[in-house]
Scaffold this motif. Sequence first.
Motif, PDB file in Angstrom:
ATOM      1  N   THR A  77      52.763   3.536 -29.478  1.00 33.15           N
ATOM      2  CA  THR A  77      52.417   2.131 -29.750  1.00 33.15           C
ATOM      3  C   THR A  77      51.534   1.619 -28.618  1.00 33.15           C
ATOM      4  O   THR A  77      51.921   1.666 -27.452  1.00 33.15           O
ATOM      5  N   ALA A  78      50.346   1.154 -28.961  1.00 40.60           N
ATOM      6  CA  ALA A  78      49.395   0.708 -27.948  1.00 40.60           C
ATOM      7  C   ALA A  78      49.849  -0.588 -27.293  1.00 40.60           C
ATOM      8  O   ALA A  78      50.454  -1.455 -27.938  1.00 40.60           O
ATOM      9  N   ALA A  79      49.545  -0.702 -26.004  1.00 38.26           N
ATOM     10  CA  ALA A  79      49.786  -1.969 -25.307  1.00 38.26           C
ATOM     11  C   ALA A  79      48.812  -3.014 -25.846  1.00 38.26           C
ATOM     12  O   ALA A  79      47.638  -2.716 -26.098  1.00 38.26           O
ATOM     13  N   ALA A  80      49.297  -4.224 -26.026  1.00 38.53           N
ATOM     14  CA  ALA A  80      48.453  -5.300 -26.568  1.00 38.53           C
ATOM     15  C   ALA A  80      47.615  -5.901 -25.445  1.00 38.53           C
ATOM     16  O   ALA A  80      48.108  -6.672 -24.619  1.00 38.53           O
ATOM     17  N   LEU A  81      46.344  -5.545 -25.413  1.00 42.90           N
ATOM     18  CA  LEU A  81      45.449  -6.044 -24.378  1.00 42.90           C
ATOM     19  C   LEU A  81      45.174  -7.536 -24.626  1.00 42.90           C
ATOM     20  O   LEU A  81      44.648  -7.903 -25.687  1.00 42.90           O
ATOM     21  N   PHE A 117      40.019   2.663 -34.673  1.00 42.84           N
ATOM     22  CA  PHE A 117      40.216   1.383 -35.341  1.00 42.84           C
ATOM     23  C   PHE A 117      41.341   1.504 -36.350  1.00 42.84           C
ATOM     24  O   PHE A 117      41.542   2.574 -36.958  1.00 42.84           O
ATOM     25  N   ALA A 118      42.059   0.406 -36.516  1.00 39.19           N
ATOM     26  CA  ALA A 118      43.161   0.405 -37.473  1.00 39.19           C
ATOM     27  C   ALA A 118      42.658   0.744 -38.870  1.00 39.19           C
ATOM     28  O   ALA A 118      43.344   1.397 -39.656  1.00 39.19           O
ATOM     29  N   SER A 119      41.452   0.309 -39.199  1.00 37.16           N
ATOM     30  CA  SER A 119      40.823   0.649 -40.476  1.00 37.16           C
ATOM     31  C   SER A 119      39.317   0.673 -40.266  1.00 37.16           C
ATOM     32  O   SER A 119      38.781  -0.055 -39.427  1.00 37.16           O
ATOM     33  N   GLU A 161      28.415  -0.656 -19.682  1.00 38.68           N
ATOM     34  CA  GLU A 161      28.411  -1.419 -20.934  1.00 38.68           C
ATOM     35  C   GLU A 161      27.695  -0.665 -22.045  1.00 38.68           C
ATOM     36  O   GLU A 161      26.700   0.026 -21.823  1.00 38.68           O
ATOM     37  N   VAL A 162      28.243  -0.793 -23.248  1.00 34.42           N
ATOM     38  CA  VAL A 162      27.604  -0.250 -24.451  1.00 34.42           C
ATOM     39  C   VAL A 162      27.657  -1.327 -25.527  1.00 34.42           C
ATOM     40  O   VAL A 162      28.494  -2.226 -25.490  1.00 34.42           O
ATOM     41  N   THR A 163      26.751  -1.236 -26.494  1.00 37.19           N
ATOM     42  CA  THR A 163      26.740  -2.160 -27.618  1.00 37.19           C
ATOM     43  C   THR A 163      27.380  -1.482 -28.824  1.00 37.19           C
ATOM     44  O   THR A 163      27.030  -0.358 -29.180  1.00 37.19           O
ATOM     45  N   GLY A 164      28.325  -2.182 -29.434  1.00 41.04           N
ATOM     46  CA  GLY A 164      29.076  -1.607 -30.550  1.00 41.04           C
ATOM     47  C   GLY A 164      30.452  -1.181 -30.084  1.00 41.04           C
ATOM     48  O   GLY A 164      30.584  -0.301 -29.225  1.00 41.04           O
ATOM     49  N   LEU A 165      31.476  -1.814 -30.637  1.00 40.29           N
ATOM     50  CA  LEU A 165      32.839  -1.494 -30.209  1.00 40.29           C
ATOM     51  C   LEU A 165      33.226  -0.054 -30.530  1.00 40.29           C
ATOM     52  O   LEU A 165      34.177   0.472 -29.963  1.00 40.29           O
ATOM     53  N   GLN A 166      32.488   0.581 -31.434  1.00 38.78           N
ATOM     54  CA  GLN A 166      32.810   1.964 -31.781  1.00 38.78           C
ATOM     55  C   GLN A 166      32.318   2.959 -30.731  1.00 38.78           C
ATOM     56  O   GLN A 166      32.636   4.152 -30.800  1.00 38.78           O
ATOM     57  N   ASN A 167      31.571   2.481 -29.762  1.00 35.90           N
ATOM     58  CA  ASN A 167      31.038   3.347 -28.713  1.00 35.90           C
ATOM     59  C   ASN A 167      31.914   3.286 -27.460  1.00 35.90           C
ATOM     60  O   ASN A 167      32.553   2.270 -27.178  1.00 35.90           O
ATOM     61  N   VAL A 168      31.912   4.374 -26.702  1.00 33.71           N
ATOM     62  CA  VAL A 168      32.778   4.492 -25.525  1.00 33.71           C
ATOM     63  C   VAL A 168      31.928   4.555 -24.262  1.00 33.71           C
ATOM     64  O   VAL A 168      31.095   5.468 -24.127  1.00 33.71           O
ATOM     65  N   VAL A 205      37.994  -6.876 -36.429  1.00 31.82           N
ATOM     66  CA  VAL A 205      38.212  -5.452 -36.149  1.00 31.82           C
ATOM     67  C   VAL A 205      39.261  -5.327 -35.052  1.00 31.82           C
ATOM     68  O   VAL A 205      39.442  -6.242 -34.243  1.00 31.82           O
ATOM     69  N   THR A 206      39.965  -4.215 -35.038  1.00 32.28           N
ATOM     70  CA  THR A 206      41.013  -3.993 -34.039  1.00 32.28           C
ATOM     71  C   THR A 206      40.791  -2.647 -33.355  1.00 32.28           C
ATOM     72  O   THR A 206      41.270  -1.611 -33.827  1.00 32.28           O
ATOM     73  N   PRO A 207      40.037  -2.661 -32.250  1.00 28.26           N
ATOM     74  CA  PRO A 207      39.816  -1.406 -31.538  1.00 28.26           C
ATOM     75  C   PRO A 207      41.033  -1.027 -30.677  1.00 28.26           C
ATOM     76  O   PRO A 207      41.730  -1.897 -30.154  1.00 28.26           O
ATOM     77  N   THR A 208      41.279   0.259 -30.568  1.00 30.77           N
ATOM     78  CA  THR A 208      42.323   0.778 -29.680  1.00 30.77           C
ATOM     79  C   THR A 208      41.675   1.791 -28.751  1.00 30.77           C
ATOM     80  O   THR A 208      41.193   2.839 -29.197  1.00 30.77           O
ATOM     81  N   TRP A 209      41.641   1.473 -27.478  1.00 27.28           N
ATOM     82  CA  TRP A 209      41.065   2.381 -26.492  1.00 27.28           C
ATOM     83  C   TRP A 209      42.134   3.353 -25.993  1.00 27.28           C
ATOM     84  O   TRP A 209      43.270   2.958 -25.738  1.00 27.28           O
TER      85      TRP A 209
END
Length: 218
Positions: A77-81, A117-119, A161-168, A205-209
């Motif tokens: 279970t991810a910590a809620a940032l 992402f959750a979905s 920094e990167v643009t787009g939450l899907q990028n790391v 959107v719900t990103p999980t790092w």
Amino acid sequence: MSSRRTSRHASPRQRPSTLARVRALLAGALVLGVGGTATLAAWTDEERATATVTAGTFALQSRVGPAPTPWANHTTTAAALPLSAAGLYPGQSRAAWIQIQNTGSVAGTVNLSGVTFASTPAPGSNHERLRDATRVRISATAADGAASNAPSCTTSTPGTEVTGLQNVPALTAQPLKAASANTVTYCVVITLSADAPNEAQGGSVTPTWTFTGSTPTS
């Protein structure tokens, strides 16, 4: 004269018996030699050594708030940032941090390794437009001990920094000492780009790092 020559040399009758005695003596010597070898005994002795083999441990814990927020394991279970990122508008930023320690007995490293992402947002949806228009900036610092106060992490904290939450963002692995001897702090800053399209409105959107720790390979 003839008698002297006869006494010096054995008669033909004496020669076979002499040869028989020689052969018998040689055979006896051979038998004694084999018997002597068979009766030898080998002495032996032994030494032994033993050791106890014990595996070390490597266990990460994290927290997203200062004391009294407890350290905990967040594997399943991810910590809620606490980014407070609801209702963003173009140009707005939010910041939050997560701290990581190693409670095990073996030192290692930790690094940001991925985002999920959750979905998956549907192509062309406002969720996808929001995801693609959001910038993420992350920095990592390691410090000895476990300070109870909140670390310095604001929307102006520099990082990769990167643009787009899907990028790391590509970060450098940070050292994790054993027995919680140091703390690695990740400051996460998200910004909705000033040129975010109108189609991003209402998106969510719900990103999980994921932060992965590892021990040395040798």
